[in-house]
Scaffold this active site. Sequence first.
Site, short mmCIF file in Angstrom:
data_model
loop_
_atom_site.label_atom_id
_atom_site.label_comp_id
_atom_site.label_asym_id
_atom_site.label_seq_id
_atom_site.Cartn_x
_atom_site.Cartn_y
_atom_site.Cartn_z
N ASP A 285 -80.91 58.63 -15.46
CA ASP A 285 -82.31 58.78 -15.48
C ASP A 285 -82.93 58.67 -14.21
O ASP A 285 -82.68 57.67 -13.53
CB ASP A 285 -82.86 57.78 -16.51
CG ASP A 285 -84.34 57.91 -16.65
OD1 ASP A 285 -84.63 59.01 -17.08
OD2 ASP A 285 -85.09 57.11 -16.33
N GLU A 327 -80.72 63.53 -14.01
CA GLU A 327 -82.06 63.88 -14.41
C GLU A 327 -83.08 63.60 -13.29
O GLU A 327 -83.39 62.77 -12.97
CB GLU A 327 -82.45 63.16 -15.83
CG GLU A 327 -83.84 63.30 -16.31
CD GLU A 327 -85.00 62.65 -16.08
OE1 GLU A 327 -86.28 63.12 -16.26
OE2 GLU A 327 -84.78 61.59 -15.27
N ASP A 397 -89.92 64.58 -22.67
CA ASP A 397 -90.93 64.46 -21.82
C ASP A 397 -91.88 65.65 -21.95
O ASP A 397 -91.77 66.70 -22.53
CB ASP A 397 -90.09 64.29 -20.44
CG ASP A 397 -89.72 62.94 -20.34
OD1 ASP A 397 -90.34 61.93 -20.91
OD2 ASP A 397 -88.68 62.90 -19.42
N ARG A 521 -96.68 61.76 -25.38
CA ARG A 521 -95.34 62.45 -25.54
C ARG A 521 -94.77 62.26 -26.82
O ARG A 521 -93.67 62.91 -27.26
CB ARG A 521 -94.23 61.74 -24.51
CG ARG A 521 -94.72 62.32 -22.91
CD ARG A 521 -93.65 61.65 -21.99
NE ARG A 521 -93.80 60.41 -21.94
CZ ARG A 521 -93.25 59.34 -21.17
NH1 ARG A 521 -92.31 60.15 -20.37
NH2 ARG A 521 -93.24 58.20 -21.21
C1 OTU Z 1 -87.57 60.03 -17.14
O1 OTU Z 1 -88.43 60.87 -16.78
C2 OTU Z 1 -87.45 59.87 -18.75
O2 OTU Z 1 -87.08 61.15 -19.02
C3 OTU Z 1 -88.73 59.40 -19.14
O3 OTU Z 1 -88.87 59.69 -20.51
C4 OTU Z 1 -89.15 58.19 -18.63
O4 OTU Z 1 -90.57 57.72 -18.99
C5 OTU Z 1 -89.02 57.95 -17.09
O5 OTU Z 1 -87.80 58.73 -16.65
C6 OTU Z 1 -88.74 56.58 -16.68
O6 OTU Z 1 -87.73 56.03 -17.19
O7 OTU Z 1 -91.16 61.06 -14.56
O8 OTU Z 1 -92.44 61.98 -16.66
O9 OTU Z 1 -88.07 63.44 -11.22
O10 OTU Z 1 -89.94 63.13 -13.55
O11 OTU Z 1 -87.18 60.76 -14.10
C7 OTU Z 1 -91.17 61.85 -16.57
C8 OTU Z 1 -87.75 62.70 -12.35
C9 OTU Z 1 -90.39 61.18 -15.45
C10 OTU Z 1 -88.93 62.07 -13.37
C11 OTU Z 1 -88.22 61.83 -14.64
C12 OTU Z 1 -89.03 60.84 -15.14
#
Ligand code: OTU
Length: 652
Positions: A285, A327, A397, A521
Amino acid sequence: MTTDSWLFQQVDLLIQGPLRLLDPFEQAIFRARLEEHWSDVIRPLRHLYGQHPDFETWLVKFLHIIAQNYAHRPHDLRLLDIKRAARPDWFQESRMIGYVCYTDRFADTLTGVRKKIPYLNELGVTYLHLMPLLKPRPRPNDGGYAVADYRQVDPRLGTMDDLSQLAVELRQNGISLCVDLVCNHTAKEHEWAQKALAGDPVYQNYYFMFPDRTLPDQYERTLREIFPESAPGSFTWYPEAERWVWTTFHEYQWDLNYQNPAVFAEMLDIMLFLANQGVEILRLDAVAFMWKRMGTDCENLPEAHYLLQAFRALSRVAAPALLLKAEAIVPPPQLVPYLGQGEATNKECEIAYHNVLMVMLWSALAERKVNLATYALGKMPRIPSGCAWVTYVRCHDDIGWAVTEEDAAAVGLNGFLHRAFLSDFYSGRFPHTFARGATFQFNPKTGDRRISGTLASLAGLEVALEQKDWRAVDLAVRRILLLHSMIFVYGGIPLIYMGDELGLLNDYSYQDDPSRVGDNRWMHRPFMDWERAGERLDWQSVTGRIFQGLVRLVQARKRTSVLHAETAVTPVWTHNEHVLGLLRHGPRGRLLALANFTEHVQTVPRYRLLELGFSGELHNCLNGRLLDAWSDIQLEPYESLWLVHPEQLHSA
Ligand code: OTU
């Protein structure tokens, strides 16, 4: 230091240590793998920690961790390591179909998921991503992305044993288990964070802690705010410790300090522990944020890539079957490097989310034009042969409009205005939009607005059903299938997001839950509707049309071996700006996908197909029909075609 003889000596010590109970043959395998991967291990580690006074001690520690986890790897997984090595492209094959769900929202518990395996089989799933399931802090916990203990499953879902058993049963059914590893941050309730809060300097060095605002202010000058509405700023003050703590996301998510090799060691150990439970794919993540440097946006720094390369090389020794999935939801130029480039080719993550494709599909659907998609996707460099995209239409997301100014300008659009149009369109504000969604995190400083909503609602089903407009319902169903057709044909592992196979609409019930109301979300994270799923075989129902349509796409993809991820994908101009063309070409054959992004019949001139090398009769892999050799190609509203030369079928 770190010469071959140094390495041999270390392996000898490991054989007397953590590897001592293993059969000599197993020890020899460890030695062979380590030698094989050593240059890939040492290269990124030198970049990361080469200047550290105790570099050698840390290297020994890392080797110890992989040896220990190798020693504990269960037999069935050792066998899996061998199988994967014998068929290293297993995850690139066209038979791969992913499914993503929250354990509790899909089946209550991990045991519940086991009972739903027949449903997954019915869909044709070969890869299951269960959303964060390690023990989180109490809610709010960002849907599980705030982990308090990486070695325990969320007790509401089951135990670590349940997880391992589920992994076994899934594997027996041809399904690989993917689990989140939230490696950029921990919950502030995690033991390390608690010790840091209590003032322990060893654990304070696991995070970024500052006595005053001097450095935070300097950093913030160049940082991007991720949750500007609900969690502005990137630092939080904790009076208990009298420290500002780096918190990129929410206040309760503390960024880990990977400049400290102890943090790398801990995460490596956790990674291999999870691999030894039977997890085959780790979704890493927020990897873009894993390294910080003053004066930068602290995203996508070279060291973030070295971290991933080091994790990969070390895990290849202890648990070679494990795949790493990046990710990183970032714009096109920053995205491709997560699959490894230059000397890291095929040596970083094996798979990564293709958020650019996702964005381009939604953009084309709103605009009814494919110019931007064709240009932006066409500009992206090719990925290494041993990697694959993870393609998707929706996920848990929001949708952030990863459209660069340059790409927009190249097709005559203004980047800012186009992103604003997309936000208006999908939040439901734009006149005559078919979509119903919501704005997520408006940032007044940049004007940026992201979007929440389920696939079905964003594709028009919610409005159409409400208005009992059956033609609009039909169009929405076609859009849902069109987008899936695109992620199935593009190349990589396509993910079906739970509920999308039934056309589940936005779920507004999160507004009644105080721990969720601040985060829309949740609107697109509905509970599985098993009653609705009961209608999936009824062709008369909307559910049945979507589900059966999807299953047909799944089966078509599985039959079409040219769709292997190694086959290159090139967007091609079709001489009709409403029809997207994707050419797949490689040693396995050639396939031309055409997709009509409008509600009107569209035509692609036959001469254009001839120019692209598609002459004579053509076979549409989606329905098995033959197209004659001379007429122009007609596409029904939102129809897609996967065209090949009939000879290719017989030779395959
Ligand atoms: C990720 O997303 C997860 O998919 C999210 O659900 C979490 O809230 C977040 O991490 C924190 O753990 O900013 O708007 O460039 O965009 O990692 C989602 C990467 C996020 C980020 C992404 C992040």
